[in-house]
Design a protein around this motif. Structure first.
Motif, PDB file in Angstrom:
ATOM      1  N   GLU A 108     -24.062   1.925 -11.021  1.00 14.64           N
ATOM      2  CA  GLU A 108     -22.687   2.395 -10.962  1.00 14.64           C
ATOM      3  C   GLU A 108     -21.939   1.565  -9.926  1.00 14.64           C
TER       4      GLU A 108
ATOM      5  N   THR B  35     -23.415   1.988  -6.421  1.00 13.29           N
ATOM      6  CA  THR B  35     -24.843   1.733  -6.229  1.00 13.29           C
ATOM      7  C   THR B  35     -25.062   0.645  -5.177  1.00 13.29           C
TER       8      THR B  35
ATOM      9  N   VAL C 288     -20.288  -4.495 -13.841  1.00 13.25           N
ATOM     10  CA  VAL C 288     -21.504  -3.732 -14.161  1.00 13.25           C
ATOM     11  C   VAL C 288     -22.353  -4.518 -15.155  1.00 13.25           C
TER      12      VAL C 288
END
Length: 89
Positions: A29, A32, A14
């Protein structure tokens, strides 16, 4: 870098995506769709280089396909399946 657990790997991924895409914390996230938040082929290469440098690995050319980098879930799955990056418990 030694990764101690899956959560640490996810956090690292991330962080690297936020860095590459210049996005604020909390905007990506694991699930995503990275293309929807601005990932393109050049940024994918940048992400791959950052991951390889951080984890001291080399991702095979055969694994450099869109599906493996469409989401961080897919990147995490690739890394966990192909590399021994978590300590044996």
């Amino acid at each position: 870098m030694i990764i101690q657990n899956k959560q640490q790997l996810q956090d690292l991924l991330v962080t690297k995506v936020l860095q590459v895409l210049d996005l604020p914390k909390g905007s990506v996230e694991m699930s995503t769709d990275l293309i929807e938040v601005g990932m393109n082929s050049l940024k994918t290469v940048e992400l791959i280089v950052l991951i390889e440098e951080e984890l001291e690995i080399q991702i095979d050319d055969d694994d450099l396909i869109l599906d493996n980098f469409r989401s961080l879930e897919m990147v995490c799955k690739l890394l966990l399946n192909k590399f021994d990056i978590l300590p044996i418990s």
